[in-house]
Design an enzyme around this catalytic site. Structure first.
Site, PDB file in Angstrom:
ATOM      1  CB  SER A 199      37.274  30.060  36.614  1.00  0.00           C
ATOM      2  OG  SER A 199      36.074  30.136  37.347  1.00  0.00           O
ATOM      3  N   GLY A 200      34.714  29.968  34.729  1.00  0.00           N
ATOM      4  CA  GLY A 200      33.588  30.796  34.293  1.00  0.00           C
ATOM      5  C   GLY A 200      33.610  31.213  32.829  1.00  0.00           C
ATOM      6  CB  ILE A 201      33.057  34.594  31.330  1.00  0.00           C
ATOM      7  CG1 ILE A 201      31.664  34.828  31.930  1.00  0.00           C
ATOM      8  CG2 ILE A 201      33.174  35.247  29.951  1.00  0.00           C
ATOM      9  CD1 ILE A 201      31.376  36.287  32.317  1.00  0.00           C
ATOM     10  N   GLY A 202      35.795  32.982  31.138  1.00  0.00           N
ATOM     11  CA  GLY A 202      37.088  32.790  30.460  1.00  0.00           C
ATOM     12  C   GLY A 202      37.267  31.361  29.974  1.00  0.00           C
TER      13      GLY A 202
ATOM     14  CB  SER B  25      30.216  44.499  34.761  1.00  0.00           C
ATOM     15  OG  SER B  25      29.043  44.315  35.531  1.00  0.00           O
TER      16      SER B  25
ATOM     17  CB  THR C   7      43.673  37.514  31.643  1.00  0.00           C
ATOM     18  OG1 THR C   7      42.566  38.385  31.426  1.00  0.00           O
ATOM     19  CG2 THR C   7      44.885  38.018  30.882  1.00  0.00           C
ATOM     20  N   GLY C   8      42.427  34.862  33.107  1.00  0.00           N
ATOM     21  CA  GLY C   8      41.353  34.245  33.895  1.00  0.00           C
ATOM     22  C   GLY C   8      40.632  33.202  33.062  1.00  0.00           C
ATOM     23  N   GLY C   9      41.398  32.443  32.298  1.00  0.00           N
ATOM     24  CA  GLY C   9      40.793  31.465  31.372  1.00  0.00           C
ATOM     25  C   GLY C   9      40.536  30.118  32.006  1.00  0.00           C
TER      26      GLY C   9
ATOM     27  CE1 TYR D  90      33.163  43.238  39.254  1.00  0.00           C
ATOM     28  CE2 TYR D  90      30.923  44.041  38.907  1.00  0.00           C
ATOM     29  CZ  TYR D  90      31.964  43.203  38.557  1.00  0.00           C
ATOM     30  OH  TYR D  90      31.818  42.334  37.504  1.00  0.00           O
TER      31      TYR D  90
HETATM   32  P1  NAD Z   1      35.189  33.554  37.745  1.00  0.00           P
HETATM   33  O1  NAD Z   1      35.493  33.840  39.174  1.00  0.00           O
HETATM   34  O2  NAD Z   1      34.708  32.204  37.354  1.00  0.00           O
HETATM   35  O3  NAD Z   1      36.455  33.909  36.842  1.00  0.00           O
HETATM   36  C1  NAD Z   1      37.338  34.938  37.148  1.00  0.00           C
HETATM   37  C2  NAD Z   1      38.674  34.559  36.574  1.00  0.00           C
HETATM   38  O4  NAD Z   1      39.602  35.641  36.792  1.00  0.00           O
HETATM   39  C3  NAD Z   1      39.267  33.342  37.263  1.00  0.00           C
HETATM   40  O5  NAD Z   1      39.879  32.548  36.267  1.00  0.00           O
HETATM   41  C4  NAD Z   1      40.310  33.914  38.192  1.00  0.00           C
HETATM   42  O6  NAD Z   1      41.393  33.038  38.408  1.00  0.00           O
HETATM   43  C5  NAD Z   1      40.767  35.113  37.386  1.00  0.00           C
HETATM   44  N1  NAD Z   1      41.407  36.133  38.196  1.00  0.00           N
HETATM   45  C6  NAD Z   1      40.880  36.865  39.197  1.00  0.00           C
HETATM   46  N2  NAD Z   1      41.802  37.688  39.689  1.00  0.00           N
HETATM   47  C7  NAD Z   1      42.938  37.476  38.973  1.00  0.00           C
HETATM   48  C8  NAD Z   1      44.237  37.996  38.997  1.00  0.00           C
HETATM   49  N3  NAD Z   1      44.606  38.938  39.892  1.00  0.00           N
HETATM   50  N4  NAD Z   1      45.134  37.551  38.098  1.00  0.00           N
HETATM   51  C9  NAD Z   1      44.800  36.598  37.216  1.00  0.00           C
HETATM   52  N5  NAD Z   1      43.592  36.055  37.138  1.00  0.00           N
HETATM   53  C10 NAD Z   1      42.681  36.483  38.015  1.00  0.00           C
HETATM   54  O7  NAD Z   1      34.141  34.664  37.328  1.00  0.00           O
HETATM   55  P2  NAD Z   1      33.521  35.131  35.910  1.00  0.00           P
HETATM   56  O8  NAD Z   1      32.122  35.476  36.222  1.00  0.00           O
HETATM   57  O9  NAD Z   1      33.836  34.178  34.822  1.00  0.00           O
HETATM   58  O10 NAD Z   1      34.318  36.511  35.720  1.00  0.00           O
HETATM   59  C11 NAD Z   1      35.057  36.840  34.574  1.00  0.00           C
HETATM   60  C12 NAD Z   1      34.915  38.320  34.289  1.00  0.00           C
HETATM   61  O11 NAD Z   1      33.544  38.579  33.970  1.00  0.00           O
HETATM   62  C13 NAD Z   1      35.262  39.250  35.453  1.00  0.00           C
HETATM   63  O12 NAD Z   1      36.025  40.353  34.970  1.00  0.00           O
HETATM   64  C14 NAD Z   1      33.914  39.710  35.943  1.00  0.00           C
HETATM   65  O13 NAD Z   1      33.965  40.972  36.558  1.00  0.00           O
HETATM   66  C15 NAD Z   1      33.141  39.739  34.639  1.00  0.00           C
HETATM   67  N6  NAD Z   1      31.677  39.725  34.826  1.00  0.00           N
HETATM   68  C16 NAD Z   1      31.051  38.638  35.360  1.00  0.00           C
HETATM   69  C17 NAD Z   1      29.667  38.654  35.528  1.00  0.00           C
HETATM   70  C18 NAD Z   1      28.928  37.490  36.120  1.00  0.00           C
HETATM   71  O14 NAD Z   1      27.743  37.659  36.399  1.00  0.00           O
HETATM   72  N7  NAD Z   1      29.510  36.339  36.292  1.00  0.00           N
HETATM   73  C19 NAD Z   1      28.938  39.781  35.147  1.00  0.00           C
HETATM   74  C20 NAD Z   1      29.604  40.874  34.611  1.00  0.00           C
HETATM   75  C21 NAD Z   1      30.985  40.830  34.449  1.00  0.00           C
END
Ligand code: NAD
Length: 250
Positions: A17-20, A138, A13-15, A151
């Site tokens: 962008s970013g980590i996904g 996190s 899920t959320g694949g 959060y």
């Molecule tokens: P990101 O914003 O690049 O990715 C977030 C992803 O989640 C996106 O693909 C977005 O479309 C999706 N998303 C958000 N709300 C949604 C919803 N309601 N339904 C479906 N998809 C949804 O950010 P990221 O940093 O890659 O975050 C991914 C996860 O990593 C998150 O759960 C975030 O809390 C966690 N995280 C990130 C960090 C960091 O420093 N980047 C640190 C700790 C945890």
């Protein structure tokens, strides 16, 4: 390129962008077929072309149960089952205690807690025995990060889910683990840091508080998700694996 996940079916899920997104690339490069979700079709389409092959994008919101049904019906119709689930989608919004609105609270809990719970629960009928579920928590779950009370509370809930579900799913031989990233360089900070001053302050804080003195890259998290998804972690369940440059360890 390897074959650690040859023939495995994964949902992220959320694949888009970013980590996904980085994880989708890793899993595909190890032989997996991946379904990614995201809220916006345009971003999903860009991600699909970046990943290139063995990937399908399904638009949907993780806090909407009908969207989740549509996701898993598509997985069932196309592949019949699921081996790996990375419940990754989440949002980060900060507000100081004293200024927390009901909307702020409901919005973050709806996506980060309700979304993760139903993402996992609705996937269960598709799982074969021996699968792997990875939840994205996190360091906020175990650190006091200024203005992050809501959060961080959602992420503490996610870490707790991993403990309970480890027991609930043990008879099906499904492993459940949480990862806890530290500051990872993804678009999530776009909303949090709105001006140059905030960005500079943030960088300074990272240099001071992260033992490794830098942010992590999305792929440094993706490699850890691959480990937990694959047989390399076959005797690991219920853990919280920190990917934080040491931040929450000292
Ligand atoms: P990101 O914003 O690049 O990715 C977030 C992803 O989640 C996106 O693909 C977005 O479309 C999706 N998303 C958000 N709300 C949604 C919803 N309601 N339904 C479906 N998809 C949804 O950010 P990221 O940093 O890659 O975050 C991914 C996860 O990593 C998150 O759960 C975030 O809390 C966690 N995280 C990130 C960090 C960091 O420093 N980047 C640190 C700790 C945890």
């Amino acid at each position: 390129m390897g074959n650690k996940l040859e023939g495995k079916i994964a949902v992220i899920t959320g694949g888009n962008s970013g980590i996904g997104l980085a994880t989708a690339k890793r899993l595909v490069s190890e032989g997996s077929y991946v379904f990614i979700t995201g809220r916006r079709q345009k971003e999903l389409d860009v991600a699909l072309s970046e990943i290139g092959k063995n990937v399908v994008g399904i638009q949907g919101d993780v806090s909407n149960l009908e969207d989740l049904d549509r996701l898993y019906n598509t997985v069932r119709d196309q592949k019949g089952h699921l081996d790996i689930l990375f419940a990754n989608a989440g949002i980060a919004q900060f507000a100081p205690l004293g200024e927390i609105s009901e909307e702020h609270f409901d919005n973050i809990f709806r996506i980060n807690v309700k979304g993760v719970l139903f993402t996992v629960q609705k996937a269960l009928p598709l799982f074969h025995d021996g699968g792997s579920i990875i939840l994205n928590a996190s360091i906020g779950a175990s650190k006091g990060v200024e203005e992050a009370s809501v959060y961080s509370a959602t992420k503490a809930a996610v870490r707790s889910f991993a403990r309970t579900w480890t027991v609930d799913l043990r008879h099906r031989k499904i492993r459940v683990n949480a990862i806890s990233p530290g500051p990872i360089d993804t678009p999530i900070f776009g909303n949090l840091l709105q001006n140059e001053k905030q960005r500079e302050q943030f960088k300074k804080n990272i240099l001071n508080t992260v033992p490794m003195g830098r942010m992590g890259s999305p792929d440094e998290v993706a490699k850890v998700v691959l480990f937990l998804a694959s047989d390399d972690s076959s005797y690991i369940t219920g853990i919280e694996l920190f990917v934080d440059g040491g931040l929450a360890q000292i």
